[in-house]
Design an enzyme around this catalytic site. Structure first.
Site, PDB file in Angstrom:
ATOM      1  N   ASP A  25     -11.060 -62.898 -23.509  1.00 23.76           N
ATOM      2  CA  ASP A  25     -11.479 -61.641 -24.404  1.00 23.76           C
ATOM      3  C   ASP A  25     -10.185 -61.042 -24.788  1.00 23.76           C
ATOM      4  O   ASP A  25      -9.659 -60.510 -25.628  1.00 23.76           O
ATOM      5  CB  ASP A  25     -12.087 -60.526 -23.548  1.00 23.76           C
ATOM      6  CG  ASP A  25     -12.612 -59.362 -24.718  1.00 23.76           C
ATOM      7  OD1 ASP A  25     -13.005 -59.507 -25.731  1.00 23.76           O
ATOM      8  OD2 ASP A  25     -12.562 -58.376 -24.232  1.00 23.76           O
TER       9      ASP A  25
ATOM     10  N   GLU B  48      -3.759 -41.721 -17.503  1.00 27.21           N
ATOM     11  CA  GLU B  48      -3.084 -42.106 -18.733  1.00 27.21           C
ATOM     12  C   GLU B  48      -1.919 -41.193 -18.821  1.00 27.21           C
ATOM     13  O   GLU B  48      -1.746 -40.112 -18.147  1.00 27.21           O
ATOM     14  CB  GLU B  48      -4.107 -41.565 -19.836  1.00 27.21           C
ATOM     15  CG  GLU B  48      -5.324 -42.453 -19.883  1.00 27.21           C
ATOM     16  CD  GLU B  48      -5.377 -43.821 -20.330  1.00 27.21           C
ATOM     17  OE1 GLU B  48      -4.095 -44.002 -20.769  1.00 27.21           O
ATOM     18  OE2 GLU B  48      -6.175 -44.527 -19.976  1.00 27.21           O
TER      19      GLU B  48
END
Length: 127
Positions: free
Chosen positions: A71, A46
């Site tokens: 989804d 990240e």
């Protein structure tokens, strides 16, 4: 309502052309507290305050690629990503993804745009 070029470019980027998908998850969608399905925790990275850091994160684990695509559509149809759905061109949609917090990478929009332009995926938006 999401531009096809965005969907395809995200799948390419997030899964490394399908080679790095986690449990049929083409879009790198994390398994947050509201997720009721299966999940896999894996090492990833990240960006925190502009710096790349290694973390372990739980990702949604789908039974099929089709489930992943469905989804992804449901996720982007939510209010958080309203600006992505409203975008009328891939550059605006990519920037909206980034500003809506889809990814922590500060160059996420640029990477999605580059994939679209390199492979002519904007043609999908005209079909």
């Amino acid at each position: 309502g999401v531009l096809p070029s965005i969907v395809v470019a995200q799948a390419i980027h997030e899964s490394g052309w399908g080679k790095n998908r986690i449990g049929n998850n083409l879009f790198g969608i994390k398994a947050g507290g509201n997720w009721k399905g299966a999940a896999r925790t894996v090492g990833t990275h990240e960006y925190v305050n502009g710096k790349r850091v290694n973390v372990n994160a739980a990702f949604r684990d789908y039974g099929s690629v089709a489930d992943s695509v469905s989804d992804h559509g449901r996720l982007l149809a939510g209010s958080r990503y309203k600006s992505v759905v409203q975008a009328r061109d891939y550059k605006a949609a990519a920037r909206a993804l980034a500003s809506s917090g889809y990814a922590t990478d500060p160059k996420y929009a640029q990477k999605i745009i580059r994939i679209i332009e390199t492979y002519g995926l904007d043609e999908l938006d005209r079909a």
